[in-house]
Design an enzyme around this catalytic site. Structure first.
Site, PDB file in Angstrom:
ATOM      1  N   HIS A  17     -10.100   3.437   5.789  1.00  0.00           N
ATOM      2  CA  HIS A  17      -8.833   4.164   5.970  1.00  0.00           C
ATOM      3  C   HIS A  17      -9.033   5.376   6.890  1.00  0.00           C
ATOM      4  O   HIS A  17      -8.250   5.588   7.818  1.00  0.00           O
ATOM      5  CB  HIS A  17      -8.308   4.691   4.629  1.00  0.00           C
ATOM      6  CG  HIS A  17      -7.933   3.653   3.625  1.00  0.00           C
ATOM      7  ND1 HIS A  17      -8.405   3.649   2.332  1.00  0.00           N
ATOM      8  CD2 HIS A  17      -7.104   2.578   3.709  1.00  0.00           C
ATOM      9  CE1 HIS A  17      -7.893   2.634   1.661  1.00  0.00           C
ATOM     10  NE2 HIS A  17      -7.112   1.951   2.472  1.00  0.00           N
ATOM     11  N   LYS A  41       1.928  -2.406 -11.095  1.00  0.00           N
ATOM     12  CA  LYS A  41       0.574  -2.663 -10.594  1.00  0.00           C
ATOM     13  C   LYS A  41      -0.440  -1.804 -11.346  1.00  0.00           C
ATOM     14  O   LYS A  41      -0.172  -0.645 -11.658  1.00  0.00           O
ATOM     15  CB  LYS A  41       0.537  -2.310  -9.087  1.00  0.00           C
ATOM     16  CG  LYS A  41      -0.453  -3.122  -8.291  1.00  0.00           C
ATOM     17  CD  LYS A  41      -0.239  -2.954  -6.797  1.00  0.00           C
ATOM     18  CE  LYS A  41      -1.538  -3.126  -6.042  1.00  0.00           C
ATOM     19  NZ  LYS A  41      -1.368  -2.934  -4.600  1.00  0.00           N
ATOM     20  N   ARG A  90      -8.417  -5.457  10.088  1.00  0.00           N
ATOM     21  CA  ARG A  90      -9.844  -5.743   9.916  1.00  0.00           C
ATOM     22  C   ARG A  90     -10.241  -7.069  10.517  1.00  0.00           C
ATOM     23  O   ARG A  90     -11.346  -7.257  10.983  1.00  0.00           O
ATOM     24  CB  ARG A  90     -10.205  -5.769   8.424  1.00  0.00           C
ATOM     25  CG  ARG A  90     -10.275  -4.426   7.786  1.00  0.00           C
ATOM     26  CD  ARG A  90     -10.251  -4.527   6.298  1.00  0.00           C
ATOM     27  NE  ARG A  90      -8.918  -4.822   5.850  1.00  0.00           N
ATOM     28  CZ  ARG A  90      -8.422  -4.416   4.689  1.00  0.00           C
ATOM     29  NH1 ARG A  90      -9.170  -3.755   3.847  1.00  0.00           N
ATOM     30  NH2 ARG A  90      -7.194  -4.704   4.361  1.00  0.00           N
ATOM     31  N   SER A 127     -10.750  -1.390  -0.193  1.00  0.00           N
ATOM     32  CA  SER A 127     -10.670  -0.781  -1.529  1.00  0.00           C
ATOM     33  C   SER A 127     -11.041  -1.809  -2.591  1.00  0.00           C
ATOM     34  O   SER A 127     -11.655  -1.474  -3.604  1.00  0.00           O
ATOM     35  CB  SER A 127      -9.265  -0.245  -1.791  1.00  0.00           C
ATOM     36  OG  SER A 127      -8.964   0.791  -0.902  1.00  0.00           O
TER      37      SER A 127
HETATM   38  P1  ADP Z   1      -2.433  -1.975   0.715  1.00  0.00           P
HETATM   39  O1  ADP Z   1      -2.218  -1.662  -0.722  1.00  0.00           O
HETATM   40  O2  ADP Z   1      -1.200  -1.971   1.579  1.00  0.00           O
HETATM   41  O3  ADP Z   1      -3.375  -3.118   0.996  1.00  0.00           O
HETATM   42  P2  ADP Z   1      -4.606  -0.273   1.400  1.00  0.00           P
HETATM   43  O4  ADP Z   1      -4.753   1.070   0.781  1.00  0.00           O
HETATM   44  O5  ADP Z   1      -5.588  -1.317   0.999  1.00  0.00           O
HETATM   45  O6  ADP Z   1      -3.130  -0.687   1.196  1.00  0.00           O
HETATM   46  O7  ADP Z   1      -4.651  -0.166   2.991  1.00  0.00           O
HETATM   47  C1  ADP Z   1      -3.791   0.621   3.752  1.00  0.00           C
HETATM   48  C2  ADP Z   1      -4.005   0.324   5.226  1.00  0.00           C
HETATM   49  O8  ADP Z   1      -5.363   0.571   5.584  1.00  0.00           O
HETATM   50  C3  ADP Z   1      -3.742  -1.106   5.646  1.00  0.00           C
HETATM   51  O9  ADP Z   1      -3.142  -1.101   6.928  1.00  0.00           O
HETATM   52  C4  ADP Z   1      -5.107  -1.716   5.753  1.00  0.00           C
HETATM   53  O10 ADP Z   1      -5.144  -2.791   6.659  1.00  0.00           O
HETATM   54  C5  ADP Z   1      -5.867  -0.533   6.296  1.00  0.00           C
HETATM   55  N1  ADP Z   1      -7.313  -0.649   6.055  1.00  0.00           N
HETATM   56  C6  ADP Z   1      -7.956  -0.649   4.877  1.00  0.00           C
HETATM   57  N2  ADP Z   1      -9.291  -0.807   5.054  1.00  0.00           N
HETATM   58  C7  ADP Z   1      -9.490  -0.887   6.396  1.00  0.00           C
HETATM   59  C8  ADP Z   1     -10.638  -1.077   7.238  1.00  0.00           C
HETATM   60  N3  ADP Z   1     -11.864  -1.224   6.732  1.00  0.00           N
HETATM   61  N4  ADP Z   1     -10.441  -1.107   8.577  1.00  0.00           N
HETATM   62  C9  ADP Z   1      -9.194  -0.987   9.084  1.00  0.00           C
HETATM   63  N5  ADP Z   1      -8.079  -0.832   8.362  1.00  0.00           N
HETATM   64  C10 ADP Z   1      -8.215  -0.779   7.028  1.00  0.00           C
END
Ligand code: ADP
Length: 150
Positions: A17, A41, A90, A127
């Site tokens: 992030h 959730k 990703r 995450s």
């Molecule tokens: P969600 O609950 O929408 O999946 P996340 O908190 O997992 O939310 O992710 C929020 C954003 O961060 C999304 O656009 C996700 O693609 C991006 N993201 C998470 N991890 C990475 C990473 N390693 N590289 C690039 N973008 C990431």
């Protein structure tokens, strides 16, 4: 004024992030880090902890604001006068998923999405993986910012 919303669960905030947020800072005047709340959730970290991760990490960055929201992300963008959604990609799976959401959001509300591809070496971080490693007592510290390391 170019304003973007970066929505997510941030359960927890990872270096994946922060990679996207840090690299988007030069593109926008303001970035709202928006924690979407969904009462059905189950989260590993409660809302207070997730807010703290974001607020602490960006406490010295005047362009970043941290907020929570419920409901449709595009409605939240409109309420904040944000013209853009920021998302990270990703891999091809993220692209396919985000494509449909991005197209729908634009059609619904005229909010365009800006995508940044993970930096080299960061695309394995999610995450979900961090939570699995934590559950099984493994070393997750190399995947998260300081504030998430206990
Ligand atoms: P969600 O609950 O929408 O999946 P996340 O908190 O997992 O939310 O992710 C929020 C954003 O961060 C999304 O656009 C996700 O693609 C991006 N993201 C998470 N991890 C990475 C990473 N390693 N590289 C690039 N973008 C990431």
């Amino acid at each position: 004024m170019r304003k973007a919303v970066f929505p997510g669960s941030f359960d927890p905030l990872t270096l994946g992030h922060t990679d996207i947020i840090d690299r988007a800072l030069p593109l926008f005047d303001e970035i709202i880090l928006a924690i979407g709340t969904n009462s059905s959730k189950k989260y590993m970290f409660n809302l207070e902890e997730r807010l703290h991760f974001l607020e602490k990490t960006y406490e010295n960055e005047p362009k970043v604001t941290v907020m929570t929201y419920e409901g449709l992300t595009v409605n939240f963008c409109k309420s904040q006068n944000a013209q853009f959604l920021l998302r990270g990609l990703r891999n091809g799976q993220d692209l396919e998923f985000e494509k449909a959401i991005g197209q729908t959001n634009f059609k619904m509300a005229g909010i365009d999405s800006v995508f940044l591809i993970s930096s080299s070496g960061k695309s394995h971080i999610s995450s979900t993986v961090v939570r699995d490693v934590i559950r099984h007592g493994g070393n997750y510290e190399f995947m998260v910012p300081d504030v998430v390391r206990k």
